[in-house]
Design an enzyme around this catalytic site. Structure first.
Site, short mmCIF file in Angstrom:
data_model
loop_
_atom_site.label_atom_id
_atom_site.label_comp_id
_atom_site.label_asym_id
_atom_site.label_seq_id
_atom_site.Cartn_x
_atom_site.Cartn_y
_atom_site.Cartn_z
N CYS A 3 74.25 37.78 -21.44
CA CYS A 3 74.65 37.60 -22.84
C CYS A 3 75.47 36.30 -22.94
CB CYS A 3 75.47 38.80 -23.29
SG CYS A 3 76.29 38.52 -24.88
N CYS A 6 79.20 36.90 -23.77
CA CYS A 6 79.91 37.48 -22.61
C CYS A 6 80.21 36.38 -21.59
CB CYS A 6 79.10 38.60 -21.97
SG CYS A 6 79.16 40.17 -22.87
N HIS A 45 81.09 44.01 -24.92
CA HIS A 45 79.76 43.74 -25.44
C HIS A 45 79.33 44.82 -26.42
CE1 HIS A 45 75.82 41.91 -25.69
NE2 HIS A 45 75.40 43.16 -25.79
N ASN A 85 76.20 38.22 -39.37
CA ASN A 85 74.75 38.34 -39.47
C ASN A 85 74.32 39.47 -38.56
OD1 ASN A 85 74.54 36.04 -41.16
ND2 ASN A 85 74.65 34.70 -39.38
N HIS A 96 75.56 39.57 -29.59
CA HIS A 96 76.91 40.05 -29.23
C HIS A 96 77.68 39.94 -30.54
CE1 HIS A 96 80.50 40.09 -26.24
NE2 HIS A 96 81.03 40.03 -27.46
N HIS A 98 79.74 39.23 -33.60
CA HIS A 98 80.64 38.10 -33.87
C HIS A 98 80.77 37.92 -35.37
CE1 HIS A 98 76.54 36.47 -33.56
NE2 HIS A 98 76.91 35.57 -34.45
#
Ligand code: AMP
Ligand code: ZN
Length: 112
Positions: A3, A6, A45, A85, A96, A98
Site C-alpha cells: 500500500c 502505508c 490501514h 473520495n 488507504h 485519506h
C-alpha cells in the site's frame, strides 16, 4: 500488502510531512489542486470510508482532531475544504483511507 500510503507512513517512500502524531500522518499531495493540498491518513490501514464501522471509527475521530491543527499551521484561517473520495465512482485512486485538505484560495463551489 503493498500500500502506497502505508509505505509513506513507514518512511519507505519520501513525502513532505506537515503533521504527525501517534495516530495520524499528514503530508503534501504530490499533485496539488490548490495552494494548500494536504492528505491526512490514519496510521492504520483502512481501505476507504466505506470500511468504517464501530470497530475503527476512532481513527476517523483522530483525523478530524488533527485537521484543525493542520489548518492553523497552514494558515487557512479563511476556511478550507475536506474531501474524501471513496471507491470507483468516487474516483479513489489510493486504497488507504485519506482526507484531502484543500485551501489557500477561494475554491469553486461545484462539487461534481
Ligand atoms: P484519491 O484520488 O482521493 O485517492 O487521492 C489520492 C491522492 O494521492 C492524489 O491527489 C495524488 O495526487 C496523491 N498522491 C499519489 N501518490 C502520492 C505520493 N507519492 N505523495 C503524495 N501524494 C500522492
Ligand atoms: Zn495502507
Amino acid at each position: 500488502m503493498d500500500c502506497l500510503f502505508c509505505r509513506i507512513i513507514k518512511g519507505e517512500i519520501p513525502s513532505t510531512k506537515v503533521f504527525e502524531n501517534e495516530y495520524v500522518y499528514a503530508f503534501r499531495d504530490i499533485n496539488p489542486m490548490a495552494p494548500v493540498h494536504v492528505l491526512v491518513v490514519p496510521k492504520c490501514h483502512i481501505c476507504c470510508a466505506d470500511a468504517i464501522d464501530e470497530s475503527n471509527s476512532q481513527w476517523v475521530a483522530r483525523i478530524f482532531e488533527a485537521i484543525p491543527i493542520i489548518a492553523k499551521q497552514e494558515k487557512l484561517e479563511n476556511g478550507y475544504r475536506v474531501i474524501n473520495n471513496c471507491g470507483e465512482d468516487g474516483c479513489q485512486s489510493v486504497k488507504h483511507l485519506h482526507f484531502h485538505i484543500l485551501g489557500g484560495k477561494k475554491l469553486p463551489d461545484q462539487m461534481a
